[in-house]
Design a protein around this motif. Sequence first.
Motif, PDB file in Angstrom:
ATOM      1  N   SER A  91       0.853  -1.207   0.000  1.00  0.00           N
ATOM      2  CA  SER A  91       0.000   0.000   0.000  1.00  0.00           C
ATOM      3  C   SER A  91       0.880   1.246   0.000  1.00  0.00           C
ATOM      4  CB  SER A  91      -0.907   0.006   1.235  1.00  0.00           C
ATOM      5  OG  SER A  91      -1.683  -1.158   1.298  1.00  0.00           O
ATOM      6  N   LEU A  94      -0.166   4.956   0.312  1.00  0.00           N
ATOM      7  CA  LEU A  94      -0.504   5.595   1.596  1.00  0.00           C
ATOM      8  C   LEU A  94       0.697   6.354   2.175  1.00  0.00           C
ATOM      9  CD1 LEU A  94      -2.556   2.727   3.337  1.00  0.00           C
ATOM     10  CD2 LEU A  94      -3.427   4.699   2.061  1.00  0.00           C
ATOM     11  N   ALA A 158      -6.776   5.051   6.585  1.00  0.00           N
ATOM     12  CA  ALA A 158      -7.463   4.752   5.315  1.00  0.00           C
ATOM     13  C   ALA A 158      -8.476   3.641   5.504  1.00  0.00           C
ATOM     14  CB  ALA A 158      -6.436   4.338   4.264  1.00  0.00           C
TER      15      ALA A 158
END
Length: 187
Positions: A91, A94, A158
Amino acid sequence: MDSGHAELSAYSVRLARPNDVAALARVHVASWHHAYRGIIAPHNLAHTNFSRSVSRFRGYFWGGGQSLSALHVLEGEGGVLGYVNSGLSNSRELGVRGEVYELYLHPDAHGRGCGRKLLSAGLWALSGRRLLPAVVWVLAENHPARRFYERMRGREIAQGEVTTGDQVLAKVAYVWVDYLPWPEWTL
Ligand SMILES: CC(C)(COP(=O)(O)OP(=O)(O)OC[C@H]1O[C@@H](n2cnc3c(N)ncnc32)[C@H](O)[C@@H]1OP(=O)(O)O)[C@@H](O)C(=O)NCCC(=O)NCCS
């Protein structure tokens, strides 16, 4: 210091070895079924069983997983009670570098400071590889784990979705910018 944490020296953390495969699979299946009952439907939960889990951990050791991530186990008197797997994040959008992919404890070992100890090990391993900040994704409905990560000072950053069998489930990301102190240092 509470009595549970006073026992913490009875547990040690080390890198997993190939002969831990069966113990890792037992923890994985027991913890998964305990944590996700009522969240993941029984027919999807049934896919997580001992033989599949053994194959998965064998794949880790014999498929080069060790060069990509760090798999640590927590041991007590009765053997392996939990594990944490950490490595490069999936990810990166992020703004994180590392990820705690999995953190699972046998249900018998909950509530004794072992989760804190394993999370510390995972974040330390990431720190050593310059992979902080780091993220962990957790199912939105897994409230006990979310309370744990919040207590460990993870910051929610998130939301997303994950597909499990024929279910689409909400998930939440928590981030750590720094490693956690090793548990004994805080006692
Ligand atoms: C989530 C999990 C790793 C937590 O481990 P644990 O050993 O039970 O947690 P610890 O005993 O180390 O708790 C550390 C701190 O978090 C707090 N905490 C843990 N679970 C909590 C909960 N459900 N609600 C509130 N606080 C909680 C503890 O009170 C403790 O706080 P303290 O330091 O002030 O005493 C463990 O319960 C587990 O394996 N659950 C099933 C699998 C799972 O959901 N994994 C996460 C997948 S992303």
